[in-house]
Design an enzyme around this catalytic site. Sequence first.
Site, PDB file in Angstrom:
ATOM      1  N   HIS A  30       0.808  -1.231   0.000  1.00  0.00           N
ATOM      2  CA  HIS A  30       0.000   0.000   0.000  1.00  0.00           C
ATOM      3  C   HIS A  30       0.840   1.279   0.000  1.00  0.00           C
ATOM      4  CE1 HIS A  30      -0.222   1.212   4.451  1.00  0.00           C
ATOM      5  NE2 HIS A  30       0.453   0.079   4.493  1.00  0.00           N
ATOM      6  N   CYS A  62       0.993   7.067  11.151  1.00  0.00           N
ATOM      7  CA  CYS A  62       0.449   6.059  10.240  1.00  0.00           C
ATOM      8  C   CYS A  62       0.364   4.706  10.908  1.00  0.00           C
ATOM      9  CB  CYS A  62       1.267   5.972   8.953  1.00  0.00           C
ATOM     10  SG  CYS A  62       2.916   5.341   9.186  1.00  0.00           S
TER      11      CYS A  62
HETATM   12  C1  LIG Z   1       9.214   2.130   7.339  1.00  0.00           C
HETATM   13  C2  LIG Z   1       7.966   1.342   7.536  1.00  0.00           C
HETATM   14  N1  LIG Z   1       8.048   0.065   7.907  1.00  0.00           N
HETATM   15  C3  LIG Z   1       6.975  -0.697   8.097  1.00  0.00           C
HETATM   16  C4  LIG Z   1       5.702  -0.184   7.933  1.00  0.00           C
HETATM   17  C5  LIG Z   1       4.523  -1.062   8.160  1.00  0.00           C
HETATM   18  O1  LIG Z   1       3.937  -1.453   6.928  1.00  0.00           O
HETATM   19  P1  LIG Z   1       2.418  -1.939   6.856  1.00  0.00           P
HETATM   20  O2  LIG Z   1       1.570  -0.725   7.010  1.00  0.00           O
HETATM   21  O3  LIG Z   1       2.298  -2.550   5.485  1.00  0.00           O
HETATM   22  O4  LIG Z   1       2.228  -2.935   7.927  1.00  0.00           O
HETATM   23  C6  LIG Z   1       5.546   1.158   7.560  1.00  0.00           C
HETATM   24  C7  LIG Z   1       4.213   1.753   7.451  1.00  0.00           C
HETATM   25  O5  LIG Z   1       3.988   2.869   7.750  1.00  0.00           O
HETATM   26  C8  LIG Z   1       6.721   1.939   7.349  1.00  0.00           C
HETATM   27  O6  LIG Z   1       6.639   3.217   7.002  1.00  0.00           O
END
Ligand SMILES: Cc1ncc(COP(=O)(O)O)c(C=O)c1O
Length: 395
Positions: free
Chosen positions: A201, A325
Amino acid sequence: MTRIYLDNNASTPMAPEVFEAMLPWLHENYGNASSVHWFGQRATAAVEGARRRVASLIGATPHEIIFTSGGTEADNLAILGMSEARKAIGRHLIVSSIEHPAVLSACRALESRGFDITYLGVDREGLIHPDELRAAIRPDTILISVMLANNETGVIQPVEEIVEVARALQVPVHTDAVQAVGKIPVDVKSLSADLLSLSAHKIHGPQGMGALYVRKGVGLTPRMLGGNQERKRRAGTESVAAAVGLGRAAELARQGVLSESPHIASLRDRFEHEILSRCPRSRVNGHRQLRVGNTTNLGFEDVDGEALLLALDMEGVAASMGAACSSGSLEPSHVLKAMGVRKEILRGSLRFSLSKFNTEEEIDRAAEIVCRTVEHIRSVPEKVAKQGTAPAVLE
Ligand SMILES: Cc1ncc(COP(=O)(O)O)c(C=O)c1O
């Protein structure tokens, strides 16, 4: 109101081509990729096609790709799976202090099980120093994990150098490339990392889908137990539609990474330039050159970041603060804290992250709104802004 989305490091809009590719796998085709019949074989072919596309994006071979439910699971599998597989050799890991919570929380869990973690600091520009890493490596170090691009500042870490240092001492390296893939060329052969995480995503693919690259020959203990999917490294029926979506997104990212990135970077630079020149006491957090082209982390002195974020949302501009996020929380950023950003700037820092779908017109409008809103917040007593009345005052 036409809203302007500048939070693409949190999640990107799905590309129309990805949506098209996924649709048949959401209704017409429903086989389980583990089934031997015709329906199952079609699903297997789709999943394996997606695997080839993901592998091709990062210069890996398809067998080296494990599909996961996202970047978080890929990070967890790398950290926890490697620790379990190598615990007889040692119980020490080295990670940077600016990693995503998906890595940091896995490390905290390991600490509670008797593992020892060294958290490497960063300099004022958000960079790790390979010399510090060299000094931290011990005979019982079993894994190093350093992200390729930081989600809050976009700063790109010297992962190739880090791997060189680690290789000399035979320590495997994992890199979280969730925010790098699709923004800069990522090639596992030149990086030489042993494990690499990515997420669909963040590259205009579906949410809830990701992958972990594990270099051939690296032993990893699975975390998810059950069936024999993913060559016994991650049990559970694959989401065929999500895999197909990631595969198509990977294909688009491979085609677009060199052609689209300069345009996105020029929009980001334009946005930054407008704000820095029109908005006094504002600054960019993090290295200005060594960073991905879509991200800017801007600090506004004497501004409450939370009030600014909410006021911008009321005005139709979506940005983010800290690691929102992942947590939905508005905690001060651990990344900016590790960089030693002054308190007055830290509390007024926001991340703006662009994508190929942003336009020049949006960027100019957003810059104008940001400057006007910052000015307004600075002019009202903090208590009023904090009570959530700031948006009303802004009208
Ligand atoms: C650097 C980093 N690692 C891992 C993740 C986690 O990914 P996911 O949202 O697909 O679990 C994110 C999401 O924000 C991220 O920015």
